[in-house]
Design a protein around this motif. Structure first.
Motif, PDB file in Angstrom:
ATOM      1  N   MET A 119       0.821  -1.203   0.000  1.00 26.84           N
ATOM      2  CA  MET A 119       0.000   0.000   0.000  1.00 26.84           C
ATOM      3  C   MET A 119       0.863   1.265   0.000  1.00 26.84           C
ATOM      4  O   MET A 119       0.481   2.287  -0.565  1.00 26.84           O
ATOM      5  CB  MET A 119      -0.939   0.005   1.212  1.00 26.84           C
ATOM      6  CG  MET A 119      -2.078  -0.993   1.116  1.00 26.84           C
ATOM      7  SD  MET A 119      -3.168  -0.698  -0.320  1.00 26.84           S
ATOM      8  CE  MET A 119      -2.460  -1.789  -1.541  1.00 26.84           C
ATOM      9  N   VAL A 120       2.026   1.182   0.616  1.00 26.94           N
ATOM     10  CA  VAL A 120       2.905   2.354   0.705  1.00 26.94           C
ATOM     11  C   VAL A 120       3.930   2.349  -0.429  1.00 26.94           C
ATOM     12  O   VAL A 120       3.987   3.273  -1.250  1.00 26.94           O
ATOM     13  CB  VAL A 120       3.608   2.398   2.077  1.00 26.94           C
ATOM     14  CG1 VAL A 120       4.560   3.591   2.149  1.00 26.94           C
ATOM     15  CG2 VAL A 120       2.581   2.479   3.205  1.00 26.94           C
ATOM     16  N   PHE A 121       4.760   1.300  -0.486  1.00 28.79           N
ATOM     17  CA  PHE A 121       5.859   1.274  -1.446  1.00 28.79           C
ATOM     18  C   PHE A 121       5.419   0.830  -2.840  1.00 28.79           C
ATOM     19  O   PHE A 121       6.170   1.007  -3.801  1.00 28.79           O
ATOM     20  CB  PHE A 121       6.973   0.360  -0.938  1.00 28.79           C
ATOM     21  CG  PHE A 121       7.621   0.837   0.326  1.00 28.79           C
ATOM     22  CD1 PHE A 121       8.462   1.926   0.317  1.00 28.79           C
ATOM     23  CD2 PHE A 121       7.363   0.196   1.534  1.00 28.79           C
ATOM     24  CE1 PHE A 121       9.059   2.379   1.485  1.00 28.79           C
ATOM     25  CE2 PHE A 121       7.953   0.636   2.708  1.00 28.79           C
ATOM     26  CZ  PHE A 121       8.797   1.737   2.683  1.00 28.79           C
ATOM     27  N   GLY A 122       4.240   0.239  -2.962  1.00 29.07           N
ATOM     28  CA  GLY A 122       3.718  -0.135  -4.263  1.00 29.07           C
ATOM     29  C   GLY A 122       2.755   0.900  -4.793  1.00 29.07           C
ATOM     30  O   GLY A 122       3.073   1.661  -5.706  1.00 29.07           O
ATOM     31  N   PHE A 123       1.583   0.980  -4.199  1.00 27.38           N
ATOM     32  CA  PHE A 123       0.527   1.874  -4.672  1.00 27.38           C
ATOM     33  C   PHE A 123       0.894   3.351  -4.542  1.00 27.38           C
ATOM     34  O   PHE A 123       0.929   4.089  -5.532  1.00 27.38           O
ATOM     35  CB  PHE A 123      -0.757   1.562  -3.899  1.00 27.38           C
ATOM     36  CG  PHE A 123      -1.771   2.666  -3.912  1.00 27.38           C
ATOM     37  CD1 PHE A 123      -2.416   3.012  -5.079  1.00 27.38           C
ATOM     38  CD2 PHE A 123      -2.082   3.361  -2.747  1.00 27.38           C
ATOM     39  CE1 PHE A 123      -3.355   4.042  -5.107  1.00 27.38           C
ATOM     40  CE2 PHE A 123      -3.009   4.377  -2.753  1.00 27.38           C
ATOM     41  CZ  PHE A 123      -3.655   4.725  -3.940  1.00 27.38           C
ATOM     42  N   ALA A 124       1.162   3.814  -3.321  1.00 24.50           N
ATOM     43  CA  ALA A 124       1.361   5.248  -3.102  1.00 24.50           C
ATOM     44  C   ALA A 124       2.568   5.779  -3.861  1.00 24.50           C
ATOM     45  O   ALA A 124       2.512   6.871  -4.449  1.00 24.50           O
ATOM     46  CB  ALA A 124       1.497   5.541  -1.613  1.00 24.50           C
ATOM     47  N   LEU A 125       3.656   5.020  -3.878  1.00 25.56           N
ATOM     48  CA  LEU A 125       4.859   5.525  -4.546  1.00 25.56           C
ATOM     49  C   LEU A 125       4.690   5.603  -6.059  1.00 25.56           C
ATOM     50  O   LEU A 125       5.300   6.463  -6.705  1.00 25.56           O
ATOM     51  CB  LEU A 125       6.072   4.656  -4.197  1.00 25.56           C
ATOM     52  CG  LEU A 125       6.738   4.986  -2.865  1.00 25.56           C
ATOM     53  CD1 LEU A 125       8.033   4.212  -2.714  1.00 25.56           C
ATOM     54  CD2 LEU A 125       7.022   6.473  -2.740  1.00 25.56           C
ATOM     55  N   ALA A 126       3.875   4.740  -6.637  1.00 26.77           N
ATOM     56  CA  ALA A 126       3.611   4.858  -8.071  1.00 26.77           C
ATOM     57  C   ALA A 126       2.954   6.195  -8.378  1.00 26.77           C
ATOM     58  O   ALA A 126       3.316   6.877  -9.352  1.00 26.77           O
ATOM     59  CB  ALA A 126       2.716   3.706  -8.538  1.00 26.77           C
ATOM     60  N   VAL A 127       2.004   6.598  -7.542  1.00 29.62           N
ATOM     61  CA  VAL A 127       1.331   7.886  -7.750  1.00 29.62           C
ATOM     62  C   VAL A 127       2.302   9.032  -7.514  1.00 29.62           C
ATOM     63  O   VAL A 127       2.325  10.014  -8.279  1.00 29.62           O
ATOM     64  CB  VAL A 127       0.106   8.003  -6.832  1.00 29.62           C
ATOM     65  CG1 VAL A 127      -0.567   9.369  -7.004  1.00 29.62           C
ATOM     66  CG2 VAL A 127      -0.895   6.893  -7.117  1.00 29.62           C
TER      67      VAL A 127
END
Length: 407
Positions: free
Chosen positions: A73-81
């Motif tokens: 949720m942090v290093f995958g999803f949020a960082l992509a955005v």
């Protein structure tokens, strides 16, 4: 973290006829396009996957545990955005190109490889593949900022470096190289992303409010105070360090309360009451308010009054996801040449995220018997919101700008 379209004239786009796997296709022309789309799809899928695992319904070799959920949720999803936004904003700030075409395709492929590796790859291989994305993504942003002399925004590269360090610590803990709780690097990363939100939000939310919700009285205007914004960031960072260092409650709780108070004072100066009829604006104000709520809950958690998950889900679901979906919609509309107006679809996305945040908070602090139904409700709201974004905005992200400009 929305940004205004480039003010200088751009040459007409020539990407309309290219195949999707060709570097000249529209989706590969600016960072927000593929990263927003991939992040939304991943967000919509990953939470049901996690809830199925949590409920004991998931079988097979997928590594979907609590560590996976927190990390992704942090290093995958949020960082992509974050990366997609910074590439787009970075081109505006510097006037220089950020990764596009084949280079952007390679970075997106590496991000996707990291998601697959975290699901089913061997530990060391997964750690290496997944960790490499952020340093390789941050380097071209640093180059553009340095070459243009844009020192004002170089701190963002420093924060990305701290996020890479936190990610490395997470993998080192998973591999048994460090005697460290997995919660520490994930919580550190959440705090860093909240700091990015706070800085960017203080720059743009008052400006968007002035432009998008004008008042007939010119004396009533949202006040953007760089000094107060800096104080807010300093207070948040100090409270975060105290929490991560395990400082005593008599120190952590007051620091977190001060951070909450300064954050909410900032928000009040931006006159959120003016935005009630403008979805593209009220989502930014309401989501920013969750930062103050999150730090207030952190104070309560440090005193043992609430579980820490209440504070961190307020910061992630309420603030982070709320600002992300608000900024993704606004950025996409502006950078595909569309009017900055939100309709029913946008309002539905925004309300779903906020209802999901409330349900997730109640799951953390409410009766145990209601925890699972509330978790399912929160997960459904989350997935519907990002699934709706992917459905409505995929054509915008996939196709060339409607005004024929580049980007």
């Amino acid at each position: 973290m929305a940004i205004t379209p480039i003010s200088e004239p751009s040459p007409p786009s020539t990407t309309g006829g290219a195949a999707p796997w060709h570097a000249r296709h529209a989706v590969w022309q600016l960072g927000f396009r593929p990263f927003y789309l991939m992040a939304a799809v991943f967000a919509a899928i990953s939470i049901p996957l996690w809830l199925a695992s949590y409920a004991g319904l998931l079988a097979g070799g997928l590594q979907v545990g609590l560590g996976w959920h927190m990390h992704e949720m942090v290093f995958g999803f949020a960082l992509a955005v974050v990366v997609g936004f910074l590439y787009t904003a970075g081109r505006n700030w510097t006037g220089l190109p950020t990764p596009h075409g084949a280079r952007l395709m390679a970075l997106v492929a590496l991000w996707l490889a990291g998601r697959v590796a975290m699901l089913c790859g061997p530990g060391l291989v997964a750690a290496l593949v997944e960790w490499l994305f952020l340093p390789l993504a941050a380097w071209p942003l640093y180059q553009a900022l340095r070459r243009s002399g844009n020192t004002r925004n170089l701190f963002l590269v420093g924060l990305l470096a701290l996020l890479a360090l936190a990610n490395g610590l997470f993998h080192a803990a998973v591999l048994g190289w460090l005697p460290l709780s997995l919660f520490v690097p994930v919580q550190a990363a959440i705090f860093i992303i909240v700091l990015i939100e706070s800085v960017i939000g203080a720059r743009v939310i008052p400006m968007f409010t002035r432009n998008g919700a004008p008042d007939i009285n010119p004396n009533r205007t949202p006040v953007a105070s760089p000094k107060r914004a800096l104080v807010a960031v300093a207070c948040m960072a100090t409270a975060a360090i105290a929490w991560l260092a395990g400082a005593p409650a008599w120190l952590t709780a007051p620091l977190a309360l001060v951070a909450a108070g300064v954050s909410l004072a900032n928000l009040l100066a931006w006159q959120p009451q003016r935005t009630l009829r403008v979805p593209l604006l009220w989502i930014l104000h309401l989501s920013y308010a969750w930062i103050g709520v999150g730090f207030a809950l952190l104070a309560a958690a440090s005193l043992g009054l609430l579980p820490a998950s209440a504070a961190f889900h307020a910061l992630t679901v309420g603030s982070m996801a709320g600002l992300i979906i608000g900024m993704m919609t606004r950025t996409t509309l502006g950078h595909t040449g569309r009017p900055l107006t939100g309709g029913r679809a946008e309002a539905a996305m925004y309300w779903l995220i906020q209802l999901g945040a409330l349900a997730r908070l109640l799951a953390a602090v409410g009766p145990a018997a209601l925890a699972m139904p509330l978790l399912l409700a929160a997960g459904a709201c989350w997935s519907l919101a990002f699934g709706l974004f992917a459905y409505v905005y995929a054509p915008y992200l996939w196709r060339a700008r409607v005004d024929g400009r580049e980007g």
